[in-house]
Design a protein around this motif. Sequence first.
Motif, PDB file in Angstrom:
ATOM      1  N   SER A 108       0.799  -1.229   0.000  1.00 14.77           N
ATOM      2  CA  SER A 108       0.000   0.000   0.000  1.00 14.77           C
ATOM      3  C   SER A 108       0.827   1.272   0.000  1.00 14.77           C
ATOM      4  CB  SER A 108      -0.916   0.012   1.244  1.00 14.77           C
ATOM      5  OG  SER A 108      -1.715  -1.138   1.313  1.00 14.77           O
ATOM      6  N   ALA A 109       2.146   1.147   0.126  1.00 17.36           N
ATOM      7  CA  ALA A 109       2.994   2.307   0.410  1.00 17.36           C
ATOM      8  C   ALA A 109       2.956   3.368  -0.679  1.00 17.36           C
ATOM      9  CB  ALA A 109       4.433   1.850   0.646  1.00 17.36           C
ATOM     10  N   ASP A 110       2.779   2.979  -1.942  1.00 17.59           N
ATOM     11  CA  ASP A 110       2.831   3.982  -3.005  1.00 17.59           C
ATOM     12  C   ASP A 110       1.614   4.888  -3.014  1.00 17.59           C
ATOM     13  OD1 ASP A 110       1.095   1.987  -3.824  1.00 17.59           O
ATOM     14  OD2 ASP A 110       1.657   2.142  -5.947  1.00 17.59           O
ATOM     15  N   ARG A 111       0.521   4.499  -2.345  1.00 18.71           N
ATOM     16  CA  ARG A 111      -0.690   5.312  -2.328  1.00 18.71           C
ATOM     17  C   ARG A 111      -1.155   5.681  -0.921  1.00 18.71           C
ATOM     18  NH1 ARG A 111      -1.728   0.199  -4.086  1.00 18.71           N
ATOM     19  NH2 ARG A 111      -3.060  -1.098  -2.737  1.00 18.71           N
ATOM     20  N   ASP A 112      -0.371   5.322   0.101  1.00 19.10           N
ATOM     21  CA  ASP A 112      -0.771   5.628   1.474  1.00 19.10           C
ATOM     22  C   ASP A 112       0.463   5.996   2.287  1.00 19.10           C
ATOM     23  OD1 ASP A 112      -1.321   5.031   4.388  1.00 19.10           O
ATOM     24  OD2 ASP A 112      -3.332   4.763   3.574  1.00 19.10           O
ATOM     25  N   MET A 113       0.556   7.240   2.727  1.00 21.12           N
ATOM     26  CA  MET A 113       1.767   7.710   3.386  1.00 21.12           C
ATOM     27  C   MET A 113       1.927   7.151   4.798  1.00 21.12           C
ATOM     28  SD  MET A 113       0.537  11.696   3.693  1.00 21.12           S
ATOM     29  CE  MET A 113       2.196  12.335   3.870  1.00 21.12           C
ATOM     30  N   VAL A 114       0.843   6.727   5.439  1.00 18.64           N
ATOM     31  CA  VAL A 114       0.975   6.075   6.746  1.00 18.64           C
ATOM     32  C   VAL A 114       1.593   4.689   6.565  1.00 18.64           C
ATOM     33  CG1 VAL A 114      -0.290   5.144   8.725  1.00 18.64           C
ATOM     34  CG2 VAL A 114      -0.879   7.402   7.821  1.00 18.64           C
ATOM     35  N   ALA A 115       1.096   3.930   5.604  1.00 21.01           N
ATOM     36  CA  ALA A 115       1.715   2.630   5.306  1.00 21.01           C
ATOM     37  C   ALA A 115       3.170   2.797   4.918  1.00 21.01           C
ATOM     38  CB  ALA A 115       0.939   1.940   4.180  1.00 21.01           C
TER      39      ALA A 115
END
Length: 268
Positions: free
Chosen positions: A155-162
């Motif tokens: 999910s990291a490319d679309r969620d900065m918390v992840a």
Amino acid sequence: MNRAERAQMAMMLEVSAYPKPGNVDRCHDYADTRLEHFLASTILVRPVFDAAERPGGRVGSLIREAVMRTNGHSGGNTHFGAFILLIPLILGGDIEGARRVVAGTDVADAIEFYAAFGLTEVRVGESADLDVNDPASVAAIRERGMTLLDIMAYSADRDMVAREWTNGFSLTRRSADLLHAHGPGREGIVAAFLDLLASEPDTFIAKKHGAAVAERTMRCAAEVLRGERDLAPFDAECVEAGINPGSIADITIAGIYVALGEGWQWDS
């Protein structure tokens, strides 16, 4: 102040600081989520934070328990992203410890996290094919042997918390450094929040309104910092449009937790 207390304080201090453009604070609410909902979650989650401070806790089950305990009011889940960051930090004690915690997650943690995700109304990016509402997703996680760190990397490319899980909590570290640089109290929190907002497009905004709005909000925050735009009207514009930098708020909470452990003063 122990780790559980620091985490509670971080949640309370973030929502009490104002004005943070677009976010609920002591000066304004949203129709469905009010300041009281955020403060209630701060109180209701304490047993989970206490459990995270004791040996043997698992990050996935603790996130799920945090969501369950804070879902008992009409304001929805107020701190899901904050729990994703705070619980590894409490388990590990600091950023270095949190890095070890996330590296040690397993498939069971991933499944517990998906159960937690399913209890929230958090937006999922359109490109996500591991749908939290699809039972087949859990089977796919088991089949692929995906750990919770794998889920965050997915999910990291679309969620900065992840993304914090995959980049060593770098924005959390930056948030804490900004708090030290800007000084104590709510003024320091607002200044750190604006610095982050001016340099990172908030992925919560992007999921709700699209990437262009997230980029424009970032540029407007930079104009505030340069003195080209007034903060109060910018805040009012964001609230009116429902532009809520929720991911920056979550990272700010994590930064406050870290800074408190390093001697930053909240009441000076």
